[in-house]
Design a protein around this motif. Structure first.
Motif, PDB file in Angstrom:
ATOM      1  N   ILE A  16      40.617  37.733  38.712  1.00 22.32           N
ATOM      2  CA  ILE A  16      40.607  37.582  40.441  1.00 22.32           C
ATOM      3  C   ILE A  16      39.217  36.497  40.399  1.00 22.32           C
ATOM      4  O   ILE A  16      38.408  36.345  40.067  1.00 22.32           O
ATOM      5  CB  ILE A  16      40.299  38.892  41.146  1.00 22.32           C
ATOM      6  N   ASP A  17      39.629  35.949  41.164  1.00 21.32           N
ATOM      7  CA  ASP A  17      39.066  34.492  41.535  1.00 21.32           C
ATOM      8  C   ASP A  17      37.567  35.002  42.528  1.00 21.32           C
ATOM      9  O   ASP A  17      37.984  36.235  43.991  1.00 21.32           O
ATOM     10  CB  ASP A  17      39.894  33.424  42.612  1.00 21.32           C
ATOM     11  N   ARG A  18      36.762  33.970  42.466  1.00 21.28           N
ATOM     12  CA  ARG A  18      35.181  34.903  43.292  1.00 21.28           C
ATOM     13  C   ARG A  18      35.130  36.664  43.219  1.00 21.28           C
ATOM     14  O   ARG A  18      34.783  37.060  44.655  1.00 21.28           O
ATOM     15  CB  ARG A  18      35.106  34.218  44.843  1.00 21.28           C
ATOM     16  N   TYR A  19      35.667  37.474  42.058  1.00 15.99           N
ATOM     17  CA  TYR A  19      35.385  38.605  42.432  1.00 15.99           C
ATOM     18  C   TYR A  19      34.189  38.942  42.332  1.00 15.99           C
ATOM     19  O   TYR A  19      34.127  39.698  43.178  1.00 15.99           O
ATOM     20  CB  TYR A  19      35.902  38.880  41.241  1.00 15.99           C
ATOM     21  N   ALA A  20      33.020  37.956  41.785  1.00 17.36           N
ATOM     22  CA  ALA A  20      31.444  38.903  42.241  1.00 17.36           C
ATOM     23  C   ALA A  20      30.608  38.196  43.599  1.00 17.36           C
ATOM     24  O   ALA A  20      30.363  39.096  44.374  1.00 17.36           O
ATOM     25  CB  ALA A  20      30.781  37.544  41.241  1.00 17.36           C
ATOM     26  N   GLU A  21      31.258  37.688  44.201  1.00 15.21           N
ATOM     27  CA  GLU A  21      31.364  37.076  45.512  1.00 15.21           C
ATOM     28  C   GLU A  21      32.187  38.438  46.146  1.00 15.21           C
ATOM     29  O   GLU A  21      31.403  38.983  47.517  1.00 15.21           O
ATOM     30  CB  GLU A  21      31.930  36.467  46.105  1.00 15.21           C
ATOM     31  N   VAL A  35      40.734  45.580  30.988  1.00 13.07           N
ATOM     32  CA  VAL A  35      39.631  44.843  30.433  1.00 13.07           C
ATOM     33  C   VAL A  35      38.702  44.797  30.911  1.00 13.07           C
ATOM     34  O   VAL A  35      38.011  44.693  29.844  1.00 13.07           O
ATOM     35  CB  VAL A  35      40.938  44.046  30.111  1.00 13.07           C
ATOM     36  N   GLY A  36      38.008  44.457  32.081  1.00 10.57           N
ATOM     37  CA  GLY A  36      37.118  44.092  32.759  1.00 10.57           C
ATOM     38  C   GLY A  36      36.496  44.232  33.951  1.00 10.57           C
ATOM     39  O   GLY A  36      38.066  44.496  34.679  1.00 10.57           O
ATOM     40  N   GLY A  37      35.712  43.481  34.811  1.00  6.18           N
ATOM     41  CA  GLY A  37      35.302  44.221  36.289  1.00  6.18           C
ATOM     42  C   GLY A  37      36.519  43.233  37.227  1.00  6.18           C
ATOM     43  O   GLY A  37      36.901  43.927  37.964  1.00  6.18           O
ATOM     44  N   ASP A  38      36.751  42.329  36.799  1.00  4.10           N
ATOM     45  CA  ASP A  38      38.172  40.818  37.505  1.00  4.10           C
ATOM     46  C   ASP A  38      39.454  41.038  36.778  1.00  4.10           C
ATOM     47  O   ASP A  38      40.093  40.482  37.392  1.00  4.10           O
ATOM     48  CB  ASP A  38      37.484  40.024  37.924  1.00  4.10           C
ATOM     49  N   ASP A  48      43.282  36.070  45.742  1.00  2.00           N
ATOM     50  CA  ASP A  48      44.288  35.060  44.319  1.00  2.00           C
ATOM     51  C   ASP A  48      43.526  35.310  43.111  1.00  2.00           C
ATOM     52  O   ASP A  48      42.406  36.030  42.601  1.00  2.00           O
ATOM     53  CB  ASP A  48      43.690  33.730  45.065  1.00  2.00           C
ATOM     54  N   VAL A  49      44.133  34.597  41.779  1.00  2.00           N
ATOM     55  CA  VAL A  49      44.191  35.453  40.604  1.00  2.00           C
ATOM     56  C   VAL A  49      44.468  34.064  39.317  1.00  2.00           C
ATOM     57  O   VAL A  49      45.350  32.854  40.367  1.00  2.00           O
ATOM     58  CB  VAL A  49      45.122  36.245  40.442  1.00  2.00           C
ATOM     59  N   THR A  50      43.584  33.922  38.639  1.00  2.00           N
ATOM     60  CA  THR A  50      43.666  32.906  37.658  1.00  2.00           C
ATOM     61  C   THR A  50      44.518  33.791  36.206  1.00  2.00           C
ATOM     62  O   THR A  50      44.188  34.851  36.278  1.00  2.00           O
ATOM     63  CB  THR A  50      43.190  31.873  37.849  1.00  2.00           C
ATOM     64  N   ALA A  51      45.034  32.786  35.584  1.00  3.35           N
ATOM     65  CA  ALA A  51      45.947  33.229  34.999  1.00  3.35           C
ATOM     66  C   ALA A  51      46.038  33.072  33.167  1.00  3.35           C
ATOM     67  O   ALA A  51      45.594  31.867  33.095  1.00  3.35           O
ATOM     68  CB  ALA A  51      47.340  33.808  35.021  1.00  3.35           C
ATOM     69  N   GLY A  52      45.729  33.762  32.693  1.00  7.31           N
ATOM     70  CA  GLY A  52      45.353  33.083  30.753  1.00  7.31           C
ATOM     71  C   GLY A  52      46.122  34.024  30.371  1.00  7.31           C
ATOM     72  O   GLY A  52      47.005  35.095  30.387  1.00  7.31           O
ATOM     73  N   ILE A  53      47.351  33.051  29.125  1.00  5.00           N
ATOM     74  CA  ILE A  53      48.365  33.559  29.134  1.00  5.00           C
ATOM     75  C   ILE A  53      48.896  33.223  27.158  1.00  5.00           C
ATOM     76  O   ILE A  53      48.635  31.975  26.821  1.00  5.00           O
ATOM     77  CB  ILE A  53      49.515  33.436  29.202  1.00  5.00           C
ATOM     78  N   ALA A  87      42.204  27.891  32.428  1.00  7.71           N
ATOM     79  CA  ALA A  87      42.259  27.662  34.297  1.00  7.71           C
ATOM     80  C   ALA A  87      41.676  27.513  34.714  1.00  7.71           C
ATOM     81  O   ALA A  87      41.851  26.329  35.462  1.00  7.71           O
ATOM     82  CB  ALA A  87      43.599  28.834  33.708  1.00  7.71           C
ATOM     83  N   ARG A  88      40.353  28.115  34.912  1.00  5.72           N
ATOM     84  CA  ARG A  88      39.377  27.602  35.941  1.00  5.72           C
ATOM     85  C   ARG A  88      38.723  26.368  35.443  1.00  5.72           C
ATOM     86  O   ARG A  88      37.690  26.296  36.439  1.00  5.72           O
ATOM     87  CB  ARG A  88      38.620  29.494  35.539  1.00  5.72           C
ATOM     88  N   HIS A  89      37.943  25.815  34.087  1.00  8.46           N
ATOM     89  CA  HIS A  89      37.901  25.375  33.999  1.00  8.46           C
ATOM     90  C   HIS A  89      38.399  23.818  34.514  1.00  8.46           C
ATOM     91  O   HIS A  89      37.976  23.435  35.285  1.00  8.46           O
ATOM     92  CB  HIS A  89      37.406  24.853  32.789  1.00  8.46           C
ATOM     93  N   ASP A  90      40.137  23.495  34.715  1.00 12.62           N
ATOM     94  CA  ASP A  90      40.790  23.046  34.976  1.00 12.62           C
ATOM     95  C   ASP A  90      41.190  22.914  36.352  1.00 12.62           C
ATOM     96  O   ASP A  90      41.895  21.736  35.952  1.00 12.62           O
ATOM     97  CB  ASP A  90      41.857  22.743  34.059  1.00 12.62           C
TER      98      ASP A  90
END
Length: 550
Positions: free
Chosen positions: A177-182, A212-215, A254-259, A280-283
């Motif tokens: 999840i993008d910007r989950y901490a905010e 499998v984790g916070g976000d 919004d979400v970002t995916a690692g595949i 993906a997030r870095h790029d």
């Protein structure tokens, strides 16, 4: 072991959960102290080297001794610790579920042992009831170990077990999840749980779904290739972009995916998916597919970053020098100092692309930059004493330019090495020069140091700003010179620089045609492989001494 604020908060949360589950703590302070001691034992066991999950047996038995032994109490305990303990322990995330499994075994064993002495006095119906209670307890504990307490979805341990059963070509899509901490800070704990539950509902489908984790949510599906998982990630993204009603607001997530796909399932799948998610997030892309080659490169970079501090202390970094030529007569007028990392043994010498960015990210660029500047100035002073009055050109990192003590550091180095300020040229990027560094630049020029704008023609080409900067030289980028269609632009650029009293150096000259073109365009200086490759100080010294053909 001292109690950190986070640990104290977890102790309080644990006691409140136990009380809500039906346990009456008696003297609350004693119950809190007992739980604090147990939690410190748990954290110590998780951090111990070597790790021994069997320590959980003793802790589970101690819960029974404290009379915290009802199924709701132990179920709540396992769910809470499974969620919160990973934040207290660096390293292998599998340690927490492994320890909790033995804790449950110890808990059940202690309960059974406590019941043995009374078992003979039970009648048949009481024994049947006891066995049912034991079976129900074990089932609850197993569920707690394998499911996420916030959403009820399978957790990471459950996912790993599920992957171990899969055959054929399987894909894993890890959604973050993008910007989950905010979001978490803005919504508060209760609403975050509602949000996660709503996200889990939107993502549910025919595929296996786990949190499998916070976000992070993981999806497992049979695939024919990575494209199938990319399509699944797009479907999930569209599902979450529809407004989620929450506490009177309509949130779009919004979400970002690692595949990961196309390989036999192994223990590293989730690690690889997390790495792809980070890419993906870095790029700044919607998704990234795991690539072994890129992962190997990342691991190599991490190893280099870890080795750099000791390498700097050991003096493994040094300057190589590339000559700067006056184009009119091919006379050497100076050298550019270029960083190299000469590692011990027969390992290859590394150039700036291998480690400069790492040094910037780790903060090591400041001491590394000072070390190389000192080395270059010291070498320049030695050449000057030997009769070679050369300009010593050294690159400055943007982080170095942002140091308030930079001018004082440069003055100190010049004083200690004996190099006149006029023999030192510091190279900066134009974009950095325009973003708040003018006061520092002025202090440097007040010392008598020359300033050069490096890589001109690649992203910063505003000649009008040169009149507002204390710049003595512009260095034309190699890409600019290699472009056959840029002759008139080069002519115009060189002419305007000269009109402003700025000299021009052509970088990356690789052919005689490029040298002749720049000479015809009245370019002042040049450097590149056409003239000579960077070399050690000893090689440059010898070539200067015998005056070979350069």
């Amino acid at each position: 072991m001292g109690q950190s604020p986070d640990l104290a908060a977890l102790v309080g949360e644990w006691l409140r959960g136990i009380t809500r589950s039906g346990f009456v703590p008696g003297v609350r302070a004693r119950a809190r102290a007992a739980l604090q001691e147990l939690l410190e034992e748990i954290v110590a066991a998780l951090r111990a080297e070597p790790f021994d999950p069997a320590a959980g047996r003793r802790i589970g038995a101690e819960l029974v001794d404290l009379r915290m032994s009802s199924p709701p109490v132990i179920g709540m305990t396992v769910r809470l610790l499974a969620e919160r303990l990973p934040s207290f322990v660096d390293g292998d995330p599998a340690r927490v579920p492994a320890l909790l499994e033995t804790l449950v075994i110890g808990f059940v064993t202690a309960q059974r042992d406590a019941a043995v002495s009374a078992a003979e006095q039970m009648n048949r119906s009481e024994k049947i009831h006891w066995r049912r209670v034991q079976t129900d307890l074990q089932q609850r504990l197993q569920d707690a170990l394998l499911h996420d307490p916030a959403t009820g979805l399978p957790n990471e341990q459950h996912l790993r077990r599920h992957l171990a059963t899969r055959t054929g070509r399987v894909g894993l899509c890890l959604l973050g999840i993008d910007r989950y901490a905010e979001l978490a800070d803005a919504l508060g704990a209760d609403n975050v749980t509602k949000l996660l539950t709503a996200v889990a509902h939107r993502l549910a489908g025919d595929h296996f779904l786990a949190r499998v984790g916070g976000d992070q949510f993981a999806l497992i599906a049979d695939v024919t290739g990575a494209d199938d998982m990319i399509k699944l990630a797009d479907q999930c993204r569209r599902a979450l972009q529809a407004p989620l009603p929450l506490d009177g607001h309509a949130l779009r997530i919004d979400v970002t995916a690692g595949i990961v796909d196309a390989r036999a399932v192994d223990d590293h799948w989730l690690r690889d998916a997390r790495l792809a998610l980070a890419w993906a997030r870095h790029d700044r892309r919607d998704h990234a597919v795991f690539e072994t080659g890129r992962a190997d490169t990342d691991r190599r970079r991490h190893r280099l970053a870890a080795d750099m501090p000791a390498a700097l202390d050991a003096g493994e970094f040094l300057a190589y020098y590339q000559p700067l030529y006056r184009l009119t007569d091919r006379a050497i007028i100076g050298v550019e100092a270029l960083a190299r990392w000469q590692r011990p043994g027969d390992r290859p010498v590394l150039g700036p692309p291998d480690f400069i960015t790492l040094a910037e990210h780790t903060g090591l660029i400041r001491p590394l930059g000072r070390f190389l500047l000192d080395q270059a100035c010291r070498q320049g002073a030695q050449w000057r004493q030997a009769g070679h009055d050369l300009l010593i050109s050294v690159n400055l990192s943007p982080l170095q330019l942002g140091e308030p003590t930079l001018a004082a550091d440069v003055a100190d180095i010049l004083h200690r090495t004996g190099l006149p300020a006029g023999n030192l040229q510091l190279e900066i990027t134009g974009s950095v020069a325009l973003n708040g560094g003018n006061e520092t630049l002025q202090k440097l020029t007040d010392l008598g140091v020359r300033l050069a704008v490096d890589d001109f023609g690649t992203g910063w080409s505003n000649l009008a700003t040169l009149s507002r900067l204390p710049v003595a030289t512009v260095k034309l980028a190699a890409e600019f010179i290699a472009d056959a269609a840029s002759t008139e632009v080069l002519r115009h650029t060189i002419g305007l620089c000269h009109a402003l009293g700025v000299t021009v150096t052509g970088e990356g000259i690789e052919t005689g045609d490029q040298e002749r073109l720049l000479r015809a365009l009245d370019c002042d200086h040049g450097q590149g492989f056409h003239f000579g490759r960077p070399a050690s100080a000893d090689v440059i010294t010898e070539r200067l001494r015998v005056d070979r053909d350069w």
